[in-house]
Design a protein around this motif. Structure first.
Motif, PDB file in Angstrom:
ATOM      1  N   SER A 174      -1.425   6.259  -4.897  1.00  0.00           N
ATOM      2  CA  SER A 174      -2.635   7.061  -4.761  1.00  0.00           C
ATOM      3  C   SER A 174      -3.039   7.523  -6.145  1.00  0.00           C
ATOM      4  CB  SER A 174      -2.394   8.280  -3.862  1.00  0.00           C
ATOM      5  OG  SER A 174      -2.157   7.917  -2.530  1.00  0.00           O
TER       6      SER A 174
ATOM      7  N   LYS B 206       3.462  -7.019   6.158  1.00  0.00           N
ATOM      8  CA  LYS B 206       2.322  -6.150   5.822  1.00  0.00           C
ATOM      9  C   LYS B 206       1.034  -6.728   6.387  1.00  0.00           C
ATOM     10  CE  LYS B 206       4.111  -4.201   1.493  1.00  0.00           C
ATOM     11  NZ  LYS B 206       3.945  -4.147   0.029  1.00  0.00           N
TER      12      LYS B 206
ATOM     13  N   MET C  87      -3.566   1.598  -2.664  1.00  0.00           N
ATOM     14  CA  MET C  87      -2.968   0.532  -1.870  1.00  0.00           C
ATOM     15  C   MET C  87      -1.457   0.693  -1.894  1.00  0.00           C
ATOM     16  SD  MET C  87      -3.470  -2.717  -4.455  1.00  0.00           S
ATOM     17  CE  MET C  87      -2.438  -3.757  -3.447  1.00  0.00           C
ATOM     18  N   GLY C  88      -0.833   0.149  -0.860  1.00  0.00           N
ATOM     19  CA  GLY C  88       0.622   0.265  -0.775  1.00  0.00           C
ATOM     20  C   GLY C  88       1.054   1.718  -0.747  1.00  0.00           C
TER      21      GLY C  88
ATOM     22  N   LYS D 203      -1.468  -4.981   9.124  1.00  0.00           N
ATOM     23  CA  LYS D 203      -2.884  -4.730   8.879  1.00  0.00           C
ATOM     24  C   LYS D 203      -3.762  -5.417   9.914  1.00  0.00           C
ATOM     25  CE  LYS D 203      -2.586  -3.868   3.915  1.00  0.00           C
ATOM     26  NZ  LYS D 203      -2.990  -4.310   2.553  1.00  0.00           N
TER      27      LYS D 203
END
Length: 492
Positions: A401, A448, A397-398, A452
């Motif tokens: 990884s 954000k 997320m963001g 999304k």
């Protein structure tokens, strides 16, 4: 002329990054010689195996594989496809006659990727194969022979071509082992925690570790034992360790939203018993990985683990400091204090441990978290006795990884476990991952969420263009949660 030894591998378009790594690992596990025409991203691969028995051997372990088919024809357009199929029928008439007997029932399945076909269009595809000498009756429930016709319409749902890029036809041989994902799903597992590994990923890790019946598999950060479950399903004898006493004894707070108190019989052993693997459970022990307790001559066939990153689970080790007071061992219980276990020290210890305790040819499989802005291939840890076999990314997320790294021990280490000069760590790994994880950026949370939402709407519109029936999963999930909380309140 003998039948073709080419096969169609039909993969699930999930965890695509891990597909090639699993394939290569299983080729080594079974010592399979093959020739391939592989594109990592495409769901259909054409591979040449020695015979059907070898193809079935691969299918008996693969988690990424949906199904495997004996290839009869492949073409880039309809004309070439039908020409190749006719040619195949002419060249292999003697070998295929048993498939077209009067008593041989059959069915033909039409599969497409990135393109929706109506029922009428599917029937048209089947009728275009009317030159097949099929004499048996159609049986959609339990046919003796299953034929599959597949069309590939590219990977980009926003740019679907006018004609298919690839057309395949073949005879079904076997499905992959994706049923195991549901069989050992966390949803129904007896004992889970906040960071229990997803069933599919844990099975992929066991395959990349080359786990086979009789192997001894170790997880030094075992948690609730998800990786042990997958290794045991493939026949490994499993052993685990963890510093978290409360978790291993199922005294930590329950992870399920509907569960308030842990059940008395929750344990790693209970998970193995749930999946009929209790005979492969060796034990789990409370241990600090930074202070090894294992004999120097102990060897494992593979080490599979997911170390804590310091986000949902703390990275801890036993504090080492001189004691100022003498402890009366006969009357006083001593609980050692813990301190922060820096990730770069943890990975340094992990590679040193593997170099010491893996058998020659054994594999170490583990996750490495990072911020994508920091990543280069140079940050992958190195050890003189370990060869990096695969490196696959999973986006979290963001900006974060993690990479699944697989190492193979190629030479015995002649150095002491505590001689860490053989480990090469990039300075980036010394950065505090937790701090980087929560580090703010220029985009606000509301921006954000808006981004999304636009992405979801764009995906919904594209799916509608392809003829798919789209459901509002978010609304359905919210409704289910409200109903669940209502039932809990009524029962209480």
């Amino acid at each position: 002329m003998s039948l073709s030894k080419k096969y169609i591998l039909w993969f699930a378009q999930e965890h695509v990054e891990f597909r090639a790594a699993e394939f290569d690992s299983l080729m080594k596990l079974f010592n399979i010689q093959h020739a391939d025409n592989i594109n990592d991203k495409k769901p259909f691969w054409t591979v040449e195996f020695p015979d059907d028995a070898v193809a079935l051997q691969y299918a008996s372990r693969s988690i990424a594989l949906r199904a495997i088919f004996k290839l009869w024809s492949h073409g880039k357009n309809y004309e070439i496809f039908h020409k190749n199929l006719n040619h195949f029928l002419e060249q292999n008439q003697a070998h295929q006659s048993w498939l077209f007997k009067q008593e041989t029932s059959f069915k033909i399945t039409v599969e497409t990727y990135n393109k929706h076909l109506s029922q009428k269009e599917k029937i048209e595809r089947i009728e275009s194969l009317d030159y097949l000498p099929l004499k048996g009756v159609v049986d959609l429930q339990s046919p003796k022979v299953e034929w599959w016709y597949a069309e590939f319409w590219g990977l980009d749902p926003t740019d679907v071509p006018n004609k298919p890029e690839d057309i395949f036809f073949g005879r079904w041989l076997a499905n992959g082992q994706r049923h195991l994902i549901k069989e050992i799903s966390l949803k129904n597992r007896k004992f889970i925690g906040n960071t229990s590994m997803d069933a599919q990923l844990s099975l992929l890790m066991a395959n990349q570790a080359l786990v086979k019946p009789g192997d001894i598999v170790f997880d030094p950060f075992v948690g609730t034992g998800s990786l042990l479950v997958s290794a045991a399903k493939f026949g490994g004898y499993v052993l685990g360790a963890d510093i978290d006493f409360m978790m291993l004894h199922a005294r930590a707070r329950p992870s399920r939203i509907t569960q308030r108190v842990r059940e008395k019989d929750e344990s790693v052993r209970a998970n193995l018993e749930q999946y009929n693997c209790s005979d492969r459970y060796l034990d789990v022990v409370i241990a600090d990985f930074s202070n090894t307790l294992w004999r120097n001559d102990l060897k494992f066939d593979s080490i599979i683990t997911d170390p804590p990153y310091g986000i949902r689970e703390a990275t801890e080790k036993v504090e080492t400091k001189p004691s100022k007071t003498e402890i009366n061992k006969s009357t006083t219980l001593h609980y050692p204090s813990t301190s922060h276990y820096a990730l770069h020290h943890l990975y340094e210890d992990l590679l040193m441990f593997a170099s010491k305790h893996l058998k020659l040819g054994g594999r170490l499989v583990f996750w490495l978290p990072f911020c994508r802005n920091d990543y280069t291939d140079d940050i992958i840890p190195k050890h003189a006795s370990l060869t990096l076999i695969s490196n696959s990314e999973q986006i979290l997320m963001g900006r974060t990884s993690r990479r699944l790294l697989t190492y193979e021990k190629h030479v015995e280490s002649n150095h002491s476990l505590y001689d860490k000069g053989k480990v090469i760590l990039h300075p980036t790994l010394t950065l505090d991952f937790r701090e980087r994880y929560f580090e703010s950026d220029d985009v606000s949370r509301s921006e954000k969420r808006m981004h999304k939402a636009k992405q979801r709407e764009q995906g919904r519109l594209e799916a509608l263009k392809r003829g798919k029936v789209v459901t509002d999963g978010r609304s359905f999930k919210c409704t289910m949660n409200r109903q669940r909380f209502k039932e809990i309140e009524e029962n209480n």
